[in-house]
Write a protein that holds these residues in place. Sequence first.
Motif, PDB file in Angstrom:
ATOM      1  N   SER A 169      33.317  85.992   9.724  1.00 21.53           N
ATOM      2  CA  SER A 169      32.787  86.620  10.960  1.00 21.53           C
ATOM      3  C   SER A 169      33.613  87.904  11.304  1.00 21.53           C
ATOM      4  N   GLY A 170      34.850  87.934  10.829  1.00 23.01           N
ATOM      5  CA  GLY A 170      35.702  89.117  11.057  1.00 23.01           C
ATOM      6  C   GLY A 170      34.995  90.448  10.519  1.00 23.01           C
ATOM      7  N   ALA A 172      30.553  95.801  11.006  1.00 21.80           N
ATOM      8  CA  ALA A 172      29.093  96.110  10.740  1.00 21.80           C
ATOM      9  C   ALA A 172      28.654  96.770  11.985  1.00 21.80           C
ATOM     10  N   LEU A 173      28.912  96.000  13.174  1.00 23.38           N
ATOM     11  CA  LEU A 173      28.391  96.693  14.443  1.00 23.38           C
ATOM     12  C   LEU A 173      28.787  98.137  14.699  1.00 23.38           C
ATOM     13  N   CYS A 174      29.968  98.214  14.350  1.00 21.42           N
ATOM     14  CA  CYS A 174      30.456  99.691  14.608  1.00 21.42           C
ATOM     15  C   CYS A 174      29.533 100.641  13.591  1.00 21.42           C
ATOM     16  N   LEU A 175      29.381 100.326  12.398  1.00 23.84           N
ATOM     17  CA  LEU A 175      28.693 101.210  11.518  1.00 23.84           C
ATOM     18  C   LEU A 175      27.194 101.320  12.046  1.00 23.84           C
ATOM     19  N   VAL A 176      26.665 100.541  12.422  1.00 25.62           N
ATOM     20  CA  VAL A 176      25.284 100.657  12.880  1.00 25.62           C
ATOM     21  C   VAL A 176      25.224 101.283  14.171  1.00 25.62           C
ATOM     22  N   LEU A 177      26.198 101.278  15.073  1.00 23.24           N
ATOM     23  CA  LEU A 177      26.275 102.143  16.382  1.00 23.24           C
ATOM     24  C   LEU A 177      26.627 103.486  15.899  1.00 23.24           C
ATOM     25  N   ALA A 178      27.478 103.764  14.779  1.00 23.99           N
ATOM     26  CA  ALA A 178      27.623 105.126  14.438  1.00 23.99           C
ATOM     27  C   ALA A 178      26.788 105.852  13.765  1.00 23.99           C
ATOM     28  N   ILE A 203      43.298  94.747  11.647  1.00 20.45           N
ATOM     29  CA  ILE A 203      43.408  93.739  10.667  1.00 20.45           C
ATOM     30  C   ILE A 203      44.202  93.992   9.663  1.00 20.45           C
ATOM     31  N   LEU A 204      44.494  95.150   9.189  1.00 20.96           N
ATOM     32  CA  LEU A 204      45.303  95.503   8.013  1.00 20.96           C
ATOM     33  C   LEU A 204      46.685  95.050   8.359  1.00 20.96           C
ATOM     34  N   SER A 205      47.113  95.380   9.646  1.00 13.37           N
ATOM     35  CA  SER A 205      48.384  94.859  10.115  1.00 13.37           C
ATOM     36  C   SER A 205      48.506  93.110  10.189  1.00 13.37           C
ATOM     37  N   PHE A 206      47.451  92.487  10.583  1.00  8.68           N
ATOM     38  CA  PHE A 206      47.576  91.053  10.351  1.00  8.68           C
ATOM     39  C   PHE A 206      47.556  90.661   8.950  1.00  8.68           C
ATOM     40  N   LEU A 207      47.070  91.188   7.991  1.00  5.92           N
ATOM     41  CA  LEU A 207      47.244  90.993   6.685  1.00  5.92           C
ATOM     42  C   LEU A 207      48.559  90.779   6.188  1.00  5.92           C
ATOM     43  N   LEU A 264      37.784  83.859  -1.037  1.00  2.00           N
ATOM     44  CA  LEU A 264      37.469  84.023   0.353  1.00  2.00           C
ATOM     45  C   LEU A 264      38.094  85.461   0.694  1.00  2.00           C
ATOM     46  N   ARG A 265      39.361  85.896   0.240  1.00  2.00           N
ATOM     47  CA  ARG A 265      39.779  87.037   0.593  1.00  2.00           C
ATOM     48  C   ARG A 265      39.527  88.259   0.009  1.00  2.00           C
ATOM     49  N   ILE A 266      38.752  87.869  -1.338  1.00  2.00           N
ATOM     50  CA  ILE A 266      38.093  88.999  -2.189  1.00  2.00           C
ATOM     51  C   ILE A 266      36.863  89.530  -1.482  1.00  2.00           C
ATOM     52  N   ILE A 267      36.023  88.302  -0.852  1.00  2.00           N
ATOM     53  CA  ILE A 267      35.075  88.672  -0.220  1.00  2.00           C
ATOM     54  C   ILE A 267      35.308  89.581   1.122  1.00  2.00           C
ATOM     55  N   MET A 268      36.086  88.641   2.038  1.00  3.97           N
ATOM     56  CA  MET A 268      36.557  89.399   3.255  1.00  3.97           C
ATOM     57  C   MET A 268      37.193  91.097   2.919  1.00  3.97           C
TER      58      MET A 268
END
Length: 153
Positions: free
Chosen positions: A16-17, A22-28, A49-53, A130-134
């Motif tokens: 879901s992350g 995806a929403l940002c892309l639709v709006l852009a 998210i990058l910092s979280f990783l 899962l990480r590859i998919i995310m």
Amino acid sequence: MSGSDLPRPLVLLGLSGIAPQALCLVLAVAPGPYRWVALAAGCFYAAIILSFLGGLWWMAGLLGGLKRTWVYGLAVAPSLIGWAALLPWNLGWSWPAPSLLLLGVVLLTSSVVDRALARQITLPSGWIRLRIIMASGLGGLTLALGVAGLALG
């Protein structure tokens, strides 16, 4: 995710992350007043998210008892890259398309670090998949958002 020891809620929450980007892309790409807001929000989301990783990598190395400096160096890099990607906005430089492209590439390749960690420590079954998919989902959407930003000029 068959063959995974990961709890289903963890998998669903992880996947879901990808939704905010995806929403940002639709709006852009949609006509309307939210195009630049969507680009900025997507850029900030990718940097967060990058910092979280990086935090995940730091903790994985720590819990795995790794003493190798490269793990912790790589764990700090995402926060620095995210910070650097947001800095141009503060300086009035070209932004956010170049930053989105940088963040997209780094997110896309982030699972390489996960695989390197998996060679050093034991990770849960299904985690790398899962990480590859995310990473592919968020990285790809961030790249697409960067391309949309280039088109908006």
